[in-house]
Design a protein around this motif. Sequence first.
Motif, PDB file in Angstrom:
ATOM      1  N   ALA A 527       0.847  -1.167   0.292  1.00 21.80           N
ATOM      2  CA  ALA A 527      -0.130  -0.020  -0.570  1.00 21.80           C
ATOM      3  C   ALA A 527       0.521   1.165   0.141  1.00 21.80           C
ATOM      4  O   ALA A 527       1.783   1.243   0.437  1.00 21.80           O
ATOM      5  N   VAL A 528       0.455   2.123  -0.727  1.00 25.49           N
ATOM      6  CA  VAL A 528       1.797   4.080  -0.964  1.00 25.49           C
ATOM      7  C   VAL A 528       0.758   4.410  -0.194  1.00 25.49           C
ATOM      8  O   VAL A 528      -0.381   4.610   0.085  1.00 25.49           O
ATOM      9  N   ALA A 529       1.156   5.218   0.324  1.00 21.36           N
ATOM     10  CA  ALA A 529       0.891   6.437   1.603  1.00 21.36           C
ATOM     11  C   ALA A 529       0.375   7.943  -0.052  1.00 21.36           C
ATOM     12  O   ALA A 529       1.081   8.372  -0.629  1.00 21.36           O
ATOM     13  N   ASP A 530      -1.169   7.992  -0.309  1.00 22.15           N
ATOM     14  CA  ASP A 530      -1.582   9.069  -1.137  1.00 22.15           C
ATOM     15  C   ASP A 530      -2.175   9.214  -0.852  1.00 22.15           C
ATOM     16  O   ASP A 530      -3.126   9.426   0.305  1.00 22.15           O
ATOM     17  N   ARG A 531      -3.289   9.517  -1.775  1.00 21.72           N
ATOM     18  CA  ARG A 531      -4.168  10.679  -1.226  1.00 21.72           C
ATOM     19  C   ARG A 531      -5.590  10.027  -0.522  1.00 21.72           C
ATOM     20  O   ARG A 531      -6.594  10.270  -0.462  1.00 21.72           O
ATOM     21  N   THR A 532      -5.559   8.416  -0.706  1.00 24.66           N
ATOM     22  CA  THR A 532      -6.954   7.761  -0.042  1.00 24.66           C
ATOM     23  C   THR A 532      -6.346   6.921   1.412  1.00 24.66           C
ATOM     24  O   THR A 532      -6.911   6.502   1.923  1.00 24.66           O
ATOM     25  N   ALA A 533      -4.986   7.667   1.671  1.00 24.35           N
ATOM     26  CA  ALA A 533      -4.659   7.194   2.550  1.00 24.35           C
ATOM     27  C   ALA A 533      -3.222   7.742   3.555  1.00 24.35           C
ATOM     28  O   ALA A 533      -2.313   7.796   2.650  1.00 24.35           O
ATOM     29  N   THR A 534      -3.772   9.136   3.905  1.00 26.71           N
ATOM     30  CA  THR A 534      -3.075  10.149   4.225  1.00 26.71           C
ATOM     31  C   THR A 534      -3.131   9.761   5.604  1.00 26.71           C
ATOM     32  O   THR A 534      -1.575  10.970   6.493  1.00 26.71           O
ATOM     33  N   ASP A 535      -2.729   8.732   6.653  1.00 24.93           N
ATOM     34  CA  ASP A 535      -2.273   8.612   8.239  1.00 24.93           C
ATOM     35  C   ASP A 535      -1.454   7.318   8.064  1.00 24.93           C
ATOM     36  O   ASP A 535      -1.730   6.688   7.586  1.00 24.93           O
ATOM     37  N   ALA A 536      -0.462   7.056   8.665  1.00 23.85           N
ATOM     38  CA  ALA A 536       0.464   5.990   8.995  1.00 23.85           C
ATOM     39  C   ALA A 536      -0.799   4.798   8.868  1.00 23.85           C
ATOM     40  O   ALA A 536      -0.842   4.034   8.337  1.00 23.85           O
ATOM     41  N   ALA A 537      -1.647   4.590  10.306  1.00 20.94           N
ATOM     42  CA  ALA A 537      -2.386   3.715  10.043  1.00 20.94           C
ATOM     43  C   ALA A 537      -3.231   3.474   9.297  1.00 20.94           C
ATOM     44  O   ALA A 537      -3.322   2.235   8.783  1.00 20.94           O
ATOM     45  N   CYS A 538      -4.046   4.438   8.350  1.00 19.95           N
ATOM     46  CA  CYS A 538      -4.516   3.917   7.414  1.00 19.95           C
ATOM     47  C   CYS A 538      -3.209   2.918   6.080  1.00 19.95           C
ATOM     48  O   CYS A 538      -3.877   2.347   5.592  1.00 19.95           O
ATOM     49  N   VAL A 539      -2.024   3.194   5.990  1.00 19.94           N
ATOM     50  CA  VAL A 539      -1.357   3.158   4.975  1.00 19.94           C
ATOM     51  C   VAL A 539      -1.125   1.329   5.742  1.00 19.94           C
ATOM     52  O   VAL A 539      -1.113   0.713   4.511  1.00 19.94           O
ATOM     53  N   ILE A 540      -0.875   1.487   6.895  1.00 24.77           N
ATOM     54  CA  ILE A 540      -0.429   0.153   7.618  1.00 24.77           C
ATOM     55  C   ILE A 540      -1.724  -0.410   7.216  1.00 24.77           C
ATOM     56  O   ILE A 540      -1.820  -1.940   6.808  1.00 24.77           O
ATOM     57  N   ARG A 541      -2.752   0.001   7.257  1.00 26.12           N
ATOM     58  CA  ARG A 541      -4.569  -0.771   7.333  1.00 26.12           C
ATOM     59  C   ARG A 541      -4.534  -1.585   5.965  1.00 26.12           C
ATOM     60  O   ARG A 541      -4.896  -2.780   5.336  1.00 26.12           O
ATOM     61  N   HIS A 542      -4.421  -0.122   5.132  1.00 25.03           N
ATOM     62  CA  HIS A 542      -4.651  -0.646   3.524  1.00 25.03           C
ATOM     63  C   HIS A 542      -3.783  -2.325   3.206  1.00 25.03           C
ATOM     64  O   HIS A 542      -3.873  -3.110   2.467  1.00 25.03           O
ATOM     65  N   ALA A 543      -2.015  -1.997   3.819  1.00 28.54           N
ATOM     66  CA  ALA A 543      -1.339  -3.166   3.754  1.00 28.54           C
ATOM     67  C   ALA A 543      -1.369  -4.615   3.555  1.00 28.54           C
ATOM     68  O   ALA A 543      -1.695  -5.116   3.451  1.00 28.54           O
ATOM     69  N   ASP A 544      -2.390  -4.204   5.368  1.00 25.58           N
ATOM     70  CA  ASP A 544      -2.306  -5.173   5.824  1.00 25.58           C
ATOM     71  C   ASP A 544      -3.765  -6.197   4.976  1.00 25.58           C
ATOM     72  O   ASP A 544      -3.899  -7.344   4.860  1.00 25.58           O
ATOM     73  N   ILE A 545      -4.472  -5.141   4.455  1.00 27.32           N
ATOM     74  CA  ILE A 545      -5.423  -5.849   3.876  1.00 27.32           C
ATOM     75  C   ILE A 545      -5.618  -6.241   2.717  1.00 27.32           C
ATOM     76  O   ILE A 545      -5.612  -7.066   1.680  1.00 27.32           O
ATOM     77  N   ALA A 546      -4.086  -5.725   1.814  1.00 26.81           N
ATOM     78  CA  ALA A 546      -3.908  -6.583   0.739  1.00 26.81           C
ATOM     79  C   ALA A 546      -2.857  -7.890   0.850  1.00 26.81           C
ATOM     80  O   ALA A 546      -3.539  -8.785  -0.534  1.00 26.81           O
ATOM     81  N   MET A 547      -2.233  -7.735   2.349  1.00 29.93           N
ATOM     82  CA  MET A 547      -1.579  -8.745   2.179  1.00 29.93           C
ATOM     83  C   MET A 547      -2.655 -10.246   2.545  1.00 29.93           C
ATOM     84  O   MET A 547      -2.403 -11.000   1.777  1.00 29.93           O
ATOM     85  N   GLN A 548      -3.888 -10.008   3.305  1.00 26.18           N
ATOM     86  CA  GLN A 548      -4.695 -10.938   3.426  1.00 26.18           C
ATOM     87  C   GLN A 548      -5.477 -11.440   2.565  1.00 26.18           C
ATOM     88  O   GLN A 548      -5.490 -12.070   2.041  1.00 26.18           O
ATOM     89  N   HIS A 549      -5.701 -10.356   1.809  1.00 25.54           N
ATOM     90  CA  HIS A 549      -6.062 -11.085   0.134  1.00 25.54           C
ATOM     91  C   HIS A 549      -5.790 -11.404  -0.582  1.00 25.54           C
ATOM     92  O   HIS A 549      -5.724 -12.719  -1.153  1.00 25.54           O
ATOM     93  N   ALA A 550      -3.397 -11.684  -0.435  1.00 23.54           N
ATOM     94  CA  ALA A 550      -3.245 -12.036  -1.115  1.00 23.54           C
ATOM     95  C   ALA A 550      -3.035 -13.198  -0.758  1.00 23.54           C
ATOM     96  O   ALA A 550      -3.294 -14.682  -1.007  1.00 23.54           O
ATOM     97  N   LYS A 551      -3.385 -13.897   1.113  1.00 25.28           N
ATOM     98  CA  LYS A 551      -3.356 -15.065   1.543  1.00 25.28           C
ATOM     99  C   LYS A 551      -4.403 -15.767   0.935  1.00 25.28           C
ATOM    100  O   LYS A 551      -4.728 -16.725   0.868  1.00 25.28           O
ATOM    101  N   ALA A 552      -5.635 -15.018   0.384  1.00 26.08           N
ATOM    102  CA  ALA A 552      -7.181 -15.868   0.353  1.00 26.08           C
ATOM    103  C   ALA A 552      -6.729 -16.179  -0.505  1.00 26.08           C
ATOM    104  O   ALA A 552      -7.468 -17.070  -1.480  1.00 26.08           O
TER     105      ALA A 552
END
Length: 828
Positions: A527-552
């Motif tokens: 996940a990249v820090a862009d206009r949809t993820a403007t704080d650290a917690a949001c970026v990490i959450r997006h990366a976590d969601i992408a990782m869970q998708h990879a596992k799925a």
Amino acid sequence: MGGSTASDLLASVEPPRRDIDRSEERFPGAFDQSPLGGLILDGGLRILQSNLAIQRLLGRRADELIGQDALAFAHPEDREEVRREVVRLFTGDVDEVRLATRCLQASGEAVSVRLTASLVRDEVGNPRYGIALVEDITAAVEASLETEHERERLTKALEAGNLAVWELDLVTGVFTMWDHAESASGGLAARPAPDFTDFLERVVPEDRHLFLEGQPAPGESFAVDYRVDDDGEITWRRSQGRAVGDANGRTVALRGTTIDVTATREAEAEAAAVFRRTVEVAHDAFVGADAQGRITDWNPAAEQMFGWPAEEVLGELMVDHVFVAEDRPYYQDRIEALSASGADQLPPVRFELPTQHRDGTVFPVELSLVVVTSQGRHHMRAFLRDIGERRAHERDRANRVLVDQMTGLPNRTLLVDRLEQAMGRGTPPGANAVLFIDLDRFKSVNEVSGHGVGDAVLAAVAGRLCEVVRPDDTVARHGGDEFIVLCENLTVEADAAEVAERILDAFSRPLAVAGRRFTMDLSIGVAVADRTATDAACVIRHADIAMQHAKALGGARVEVFEPEVADRSARRLDLEQELRRGLSSGQVGVVYQPVVTFGGRLVSMEALARWEHPELGPISPAEFIPVAEQTGLIVDLGARVLNEACGQLAEWRNRPGWERLTMAANLSGRQLTEPDLVSTVSGILATHDLPIDAICLEITESMLMDDSSRAAATVDELAELGVVLAVDDFGTGYSSLLYLRRFPVHALKLDWSFVAGIGTNRVDTAIVASMVDLARALRLVSIAEGVETQAQAEALQAQGCDLAQGHHWAPPLSAEAFGRLLDDSRFT
């Protein structure tokens, strides 16, 4: 006493004749309106009449006073004295009674009063009645007591403190002294005093300069300690006071007090000696300095801390031997400003600062500084403690707080801080990215090899990650088997995915740990820090969601965050909440799909969970079962489905001809790791009075691989119980002959994806044929899932498949519909 007197009052009224109660006829209003309280008494001291003032004073009505013993309203401690004096009045011993006493109000409160009483006599001089005037003197008594208390306190203070009050008239030279001895008037008495010259002669020669150096300005206070020779005995005195000026601003007199402080000075000398002994053995450095900052004390600990012997620094500036070179001018200015301030007292201060050893070594100290004033001069007292070791402990503690102790990597707290800093530098969107990494099936390492080896594997993973990433990237341990990589200063967003692919490729090589080789698969979300993820917690959450998708998607892959993935994640979260409510409210039910021979005879059925939401309608098992497995709700869901299905099976087995009907139910990987699964299954069977072999529990190959050790133990216990076991979705996971040999399974269920292509797809046909042959060779029952057409059924039958299920015969049915099917002769 102000106001009316008894004589005045008697002269203004007409005395009563017979009936004193008819006072309004016989007495003018003067009695009632008198500002003094008034009582008319008979010889027995009973009240015959009262006026308004006494009623207000006592807080009682007239009818509460008339006929009462007047002594009842006197203070209990004063009654006897009042009775004795008033009786003397009626017996003629005195003409008038004046008495300070107390009376009681209706509230019970005592009031100080002045009582004046006299007699009214008849024409021949016989007493007829007495009249008493009562005046409230509470305020006057309290004021008098306060004045007396003040005088008493002052006298006692002077006596207790052995104080003398004095005045020196600088114009006339007269020296006057007062002490605590009482004068004839009860005040402080002036005592003869020697003139000032005689006084100075009694002061020891070394201290006389204290009285001759300068003269305080008008209004200025002074204090001086000095020694006096009292016939060969040396004692200490302390004189302090204030200068008095005239209209021209000249000092014309000194006024003050003198006290013997010999005991105090001796105690101070003893305390100073104790302090000196304490300082000499203290572990902390002690430095004393005068108002100019010149060293007056330097204990052995200071010698050791700074490397300077005391004889070399006494009299030198403190800043030259304590502070680092660049700080010396600043602190010397502060010392001189303190000396010039003239402040009598300053609060102690404590702060940390760098200091310097004689050899140039700089080290941190904690300085506790107090400034004391003695004889009008400032003295500095400083304790210095070397806090280098404490600072090291603090750094170590901070390191433990911010660094993962197992791997030595930054922990999540430090990572978030670095990510926030990176995002706060004004870098363009996409310049910073987070890689969220999870180790696939890592728990099997702990279960098979132990947690010690597992920890070593995690450390090895951390080391390889650090080797693969770019020099400026931050590798952190998020917790458990999860790691995060912070990539900064990216040129394009795709650079982060390239780093992730490089990491994935690096882990294709096994890790050598504890003499063994471990191949670790990674699921990585980017996940990249862009206009949809403007704080650290949001970026990490997006990366976590992408990782869970990879596992799925099966793991061992990289997935970049997309908003659609987040939407699906939010949908899963909503489904979780709805599923919790659905389980508790009975929204989840069971349907049954027949399992038949290829001749069409019904031999078993598979119990399947179905969720009918009251607002969303039917929700696909493909959507809610994964949510249940991820959240652990599958344990409750599985138990509910098995219990309801077993109850239904028991009912159907009571029908003639269906006594040997069996049922299959699915077990999830989460259920397989539950320690009480076996007892749950046996309890449900016992509840519905079903034999152990009435049910078949289906387990997927991937479950056995994900947690083989724990799963194997549970499967063994189920087999020992006598439960029939089947491998579900055979061919889609890890079709290992080793696992087929290891686990005591009874049937293989061929996945519908292979069945769909049989007869039309050469590969699928060959795979199904080989799986049927394998089942036959291992003496296992083969069951084909998802049979939709007659052609598929014929092909499976031709290959020797034992049983089948699918829409070709019947879809999953409600309990009512399945019950009707049991009566259908086509399935018997």
